[in-house]
Write a protein that holds these residues in place. Structure first.
Motif, short mmCIF file in Angstrom:
data_model
loop_
_atom_site.label_atom_id
_atom_site.label_comp_id
_atom_site.label_asym_id
_atom_site.label_seq_id
_atom_site.Cartn_x
_atom_site.Cartn_y
_atom_site.Cartn_z
N GLN A 11 12.56 20.59 -2.20
CA GLN A 11 11.24 20.15 -1.25
C GLN A 11 10.29 19.37 -2.02
O GLN A 11 10.47 19.27 -3.38
CB GLN A 11 10.31 21.38 -1.02
N MET A 12 9.28 18.88 -1.52
CA MET A 12 8.28 18.10 -2.46
C MET A 12 7.38 19.20 -2.71
O MET A 12 6.89 20.30 -1.92
CB MET A 12 7.65 17.23 -1.41
N ASP A 13 6.89 18.96 -3.84
CA ASP A 13 5.77 19.77 -4.42
C ASP A 13 4.49 19.45 -4.54
O ASP A 13 4.34 18.28 -4.87
CB ASP A 13 6.24 20.11 -5.83
N TRP A 14 3.41 20.08 -3.99
CA TRP A 14 2.15 19.75 -4.28
C TRP A 14 1.60 20.61 -5.48
O TRP A 14 1.37 21.65 -5.28
CB TRP A 14 1.31 20.21 -2.83
N ASN A 15 1.41 19.63 -6.50
CA ASN A 15 0.84 20.54 -7.46
C ASN A 15 -0.59 20.34 -7.60
O ASN A 15 -1.19 21.34 -7.94
CB ASN A 15 1.41 19.74 -8.95
N ASP A 16 -1.18 19.21 -7.04
CA ASP A 16 -2.45 19.48 -7.11
C ASP A 16 -2.86 18.53 -5.77
O ASP A 16 -2.18 17.54 -5.07
CB ASP A 16 -3.15 18.45 -8.07
N LEU A 55 13.66 13.62 4.75
CA LEU A 55 12.75 13.51 3.79
C LEU A 55 11.49 14.39 4.15
O LEU A 55 11.14 14.12 5.13
CB LEU A 55 12.33 12.01 3.40
N ARG A 56 11.14 15.31 3.55
CA ARG A 56 10.24 16.18 3.98
C ARG A 56 9.20 16.30 2.83
O ARG A 56 9.30 16.46 1.52
CB ARG A 56 10.48 17.59 4.13
N GLN A 57 7.77 16.18 3.37
CA GLN A 57 6.84 16.50 2.40
C GLN A 57 6.22 17.99 2.71
O GLN A 57 6.11 18.33 3.96
CB GLN A 57 5.59 15.47 2.64
N GLU A 58 5.63 18.81 1.84
CA GLU A 58 5.30 19.89 1.86
C GLU A 58 4.01 20.33 0.96
O GLU A 58 4.00 19.92 -0.06
CB GLU A 58 6.21 20.95 1.47
N CYS A 59 3.21 20.68 1.57
CA CYS A 59 2.02 21.47 1.07
C CYS A 59 2.28 22.64 0.03
O CYS A 59 2.75 23.52 0.35
CB CYS A 59 0.76 21.83 1.65
N PRO A 60 2.13 22.53 -1.29
CA PRO A 60 2.44 23.50 -2.14
C PRO A 60 1.77 25.02 -1.92
O PRO A 60 2.36 25.94 -2.39
CB PRO A 60 2.03 23.15 -3.84
N THR A 61 0.48 24.84 -1.51
CA THR A 61 -0.39 26.15 -1.04
C THR A 61 0.14 26.68 0.28
O THR A 61 -0.34 27.78 0.41
CB THR A 61 -1.78 25.97 -1.26
N ILE A 90 4.68 15.05 8.12
CA ILE A 90 5.33 13.96 8.62
C ILE A 90 6.83 14.09 7.82
O ILE A 90 7.01 14.45 6.72
CB ILE A 90 4.99 12.44 8.26
N GLN A 91 7.95 14.14 8.85
CA GLN A 91 9.16 14.32 8.44
C GLN A 91 9.85 12.87 8.74
O GLN A 91 10.18 12.39 9.92
CB GLN A 91 9.89 15.45 9.03
N THR A 92 10.38 12.53 7.47
CA THR A 92 11.27 11.12 7.91
C THR A 92 12.84 11.42 7.89
O THR A 92 13.28 12.18 6.81
CB THR A 92 10.97 10.08 6.58
#
Ligand code: ADP
Ligand code: MG
Length: 786
Positions: free
Chosen positions: A758-763, A733-739, A706-708
């Motif tokens: 970007q948003m980081d998916w650490n876990d 505002l963007r969410q992103e899967c780190p992998t 989802i992008q806001t």
């Protein structure tokens, strides 16, 4: 007619093969000049091969034109001008050539009496005929190549033997002493040329055969026979004719040798060593013939005379010294020269009594010859196998081998052109025509002796001793009558003394030869020593050269190894270069592709800018229409570009429009606008109280997240009393899967950097949302929301 003893290289006469080549009997015509008293001529020479017979006037009248003009063709016609040498060159020379090359030949003259047969065959002083010329050519050709007397010896069975040098020498001496004891020899009588044969052949007319095998030894034997009344007589036989009882000498018989060749048994064969000697023997026979003719009252024209020249040859041994003592290597060839009896019919000769019988017999011989020719011709032309009646007469019986076997047969038809002879001449012509149609097997070539050529000239030195040996005088008869013999003893002493002298000479010659040989051997020894030294020297030089060669070889090996090493290195360098070049190429490619990407991005950016520019001007245009503030529209104030939080942090009032469909996101950071009127739908009322407007809009991004978007704008009052919003900024505002993409992550330069936030998916389990405000280059554009 061929040698019977031993295996002569030639095939037996009767074993004819169908493959043998055949030649017709060569028939020549010779026209003699008219005699002084003859007037009318009945022969005309039309060409070099044709004559025409003209019937004389008398005959034409008598026979009422029955005789037509007839032409006869021959191998060659010799006119009245023809010289003896011309005739010889064409007719007999090839036969002598053949004789020397081991081939048999038969040459006969045929014609009526007085037509020139004897003139053609024998000739006259100053004008030698075919016979003396043949003998002359033979001896001119083989003269120095002749074997010593009695080396070749005829036996009584038509064969030829060879005897050793010593036997031949002894026989020579025996004969000489016999001659000495019987006829008191006058030294010059042997050499004296017979007046009848003197100047028969002038020296400039002498001819010679080419290609005589010099590595052979030759010997000539002649015999001379006469066939009279169908009896054969030996004209060279020593036995005298008995003139008292008018008894003819003992006649000879014909025999067949083991090769089926006919020969006159017991016929004298005289070995002759020169033309003169041969002439002399011939002349002896001629004389005997004449004596018989007169003493026995014979008609000379009715006898056939046959002169046989036999040539024996054998190869020299490998040393070239002596004849090869091998009977199988002896070859005998012979040339038969025949002067036939006159061919005229009996009625023409005014014969009576015994003469008539003789004439009949003569006729009989020629009749038989004619019959034989006819049968032969018929057999050959029609393929029949009729028996040829050779045995019916001595002449044909003697010729049998020529027609049945192989050899060259030639006939000279002699004609007298006088009109009287017309009818007889016509018969002669008919016979000649017949004869030309008979074919005789061509003689085959003699196989070449297996010994090396040039033997004779390689060894010439043994001859001195041989000459001395030959000069040993024969011992005279030495039967002493009484002790004081005045004749025999002195002769014996003289001969013995001569022999002694010669013996001494031989001894001297022997010693000389031995000394020569010794000195030659010593010389050879010297040469040998010198050669050995030379060889030794050369060996030394060779050793040195070997050493140099060895060193050179080592050096070469070293250089070769070095060169191989260098080649190996070059190879490695080459490979390395290739690898580097490959790297260089791939790097260049990457560089190019990056440059292209950069270019693409740049152009994309320019394109976007241009689009945005277009949109801004559009919006501006609209506003100018709608805006209450004409100043703004007219002045064309450029749109202020709002940066994130630049206004939200101020004290302006915001309308926070969040549609109900929006989802709450559990991100750590949330956009908060203080002092805002929150609405879920567009509200004029709220707008009228505020200066700023923000719409929170959610949508699904391409990666599925989802992008806001926070769409911000300024609120204006319209001329109609309403509210309008001019959008000035969009925050995403963007969410992103780190992998999701490692590449993106690796190129992430950290927060705060433009375009990279970007948003980081650490876990993945503990999803920590880290919304960060992303400022996009194009978000500075104002978008009007309708
Ligand atoms: P035949 O032997 O045939 O009976 P001869 O040879 O005895 O004949 O010739 C008869 C005569 O004619 C002789 O005197 C001879 O010299 C002469 N005669 C023959 N032929 C020629 C010739 N071609 N040229 C000159 N004279 C010839
Ligand atoms: Mg004659």
């Amino acid at each position: 007619f061929k040698s019977a003893l031993g295996k002569t290289p030639r095939r037996p006469a009767l074993k004819k093969t169908s493959h043998t080549q055949k030649d017709p009997v060569g028939v020549y015509c010779r026209i003699r000049p008219l005699g002084a008293t003859d007037e009318e001529c009945c022969i005309e020479m039309i060409s070099s091969t044709t004559i025409q017979l003209h019937a004389p006037d008398g005959i034409k009248a008598n026979r009422n034109g029955e005789y037509k003009e007839t032409q006869y063709s021959f191998k060659k016609v010799f006119g009245i001008q023809t010289s003896q040498i011309e005739l010889f060159e064409d007719v007999a020379k090839p036969l002598v050539d053949d004789l020397i090359h081991c081939k048999n030949g038969l040459l006969f003259t045929y014609g009526v009496t007085g037509s020139g047969k004897t003139f053609t065959m024998t000739g006259s002083p100053g004008e030698g005929g075919l016979l003396p010329r043949s003998l002359d050519m033979l001896f001119n050709s083989i003269g120095p190549l002749q074997a010593k007397r009695f080396v070749f010896r005829t036996d009584d069975k038509n064969g030829m033997e060879i005897q050793g040098q010593v036997d031949a020498l002894l026989e020579r001496q025996k004969r000489e002493s016999n001659q000495q004891s019987t006829v008191p020899k006058t030294p010059s009588s042997k050499q004296k040329p017979d007046p009848e044969f003197a100047d028969m052949i002038s020296p400039e007319e002498a001819c010679k055969c080419e290609g005589v095998d010099e590595d052979s030894c030759y010997s000539v034997f002649v015999s001379y026979i006469e066939i009279y009344n169908n009896y054969i007589y030996d004209l060279l036989e020593e036995a005298p004719i008995d003139p008292i009882r008018h008894k003819p000498p003992q006649s000879k018989i014909l025999r067949e040798d083991q090769n089926h060749n006919m020969y006159v048994s017991g016929c004298t064969e005289v070995e002759v060593k020169s033309t003169e000697e041969a002439f002399q023997v011939f002349w002896r026979g001629q004389k005997k013939r004449r004596i018989a003719d007169t003493q026995l009252n014979r008609e000379s024209s009715r006898s056939h005379s046959v002169f046989i020249v036999k040539l024996a040859q054998a190869p020299l041994d490998a040393d070239g010294d002596h004849i090869l003592q091998d009977k199988n290597q002896v070859t005998v060839s012979q040339l038969c020269l025949v002067d036939l009896a006159g061919s005229e019919r009996t009625s023409r000769t005014k014969a009576e009594g015994s003469r008539l019988r003789e004439a009949g017999n003569i006729n009989q011989s020629l009749m038989t010859l004619r019959t034989c020719i006819e049968v032969l011709r018929e057999n050959q032309m029609c393929g029949t196998n009729r028996m040829v009646p050779y045995r019916d007469s001595k002449v044909t019986h003697l010729f049998k081998n020529y027609f049945d076997g192989e050899g060259k047969v030639r006939m000279v038809v002699c004609v007298n052109p006088k009109a009287d002879d017309y009818e007889e001449t016509m018969l002669v012509m008919r016979f000649a025509e017949l004869t030309q149609e008979v074919e005789v097997a061509r003689p085959v070539d003699r196989p070449i002796c297996s010994l090396a050529a040039g033997r004779r000239h390689r060894n010439q030195d043994g001859s001195v001793l041989n000459q001395l040996l030959d000069s040993l005088p024969a011992l005279p008869a030495c039967e002493l009558v009484d002790p004081t013999d005045e004749q025999i003893l002195p002769r014996l002493i003289e001969v013995l003394e001569r022999r002694h002298r010669i013996r001494q000479m031989i001894t001297e010659q022997y010693t000389r030869t031995a000394n020569t040989l010794k000195s030659m051997l010593q010389e050879f020894d010297g040469h040998l020593m010198a050669k050995e030294n030379f060889i030794h020297e050369q060996w030394g030089k060779l050793g040195e050269k070997d050493k140099i060669m060895f060193n050179q070889k080592n050096e070469m090996d070293r250089l070769e190894k070095k060169s191989k090493m260098l080649e190996y290195k070059i190879d490695i360098l080459q490979k390395t270069t290739n690898i580097y070049e490959g790297d260089k190429r791939s790097l260049q490619q990457e560089l190019e592709s990056r440059e292209q990407r950069l270019q693409r991005e740049l152009s994309e950016r320019k394109r976007m800018e241009a689009r945005m520019q277009g949109m801004v001007s559009d919006t501006k245009h609209q506003w100018e229409k709608e805006c209450v503030n004409p100043d703004r529209t007219t002045t064309g104030t450029p749109i202020r570009l709002h940066h994130r939080r630049s206004h939200s942090a101020g004290g302006e009032r915001w309308v926070d429009h969040k549609p109900l469909s929006n989802l709450d996101l559990d991100t750590v950071m949330q956009p908060i606008i203080p002092n805002a009127i929150k609405v879920s739908a567009a509200s004029e009322k709220a707008l009228s109280k505020c200066h700023k407007y923000v719409l929170t809009h959610q949508e699904l991004a391409s990666d599925g997240e989802i992008q806001t978007k926070l769409i911000k704008g300024d609120v204006f009052r319209t001329r109609g009393g309403g509210q309008a919003v001019q959008f000035t900024d969009i925050e995403t505002l963007r969410q992103e899967c780190p992998t999701a993409s490692s590449r993106k992550r690796s190129s992430d330069d950290g927060p705060g950097q433009h375009d990279g936030n970007q948003m980081d998916w650490n876990d993945r389990e503990n999803r920590v949302s880290c919304p960060s405000l992303i400022h996009l280059g194009w978000s500075k554009t104002a978008i009007r929301v309708l």
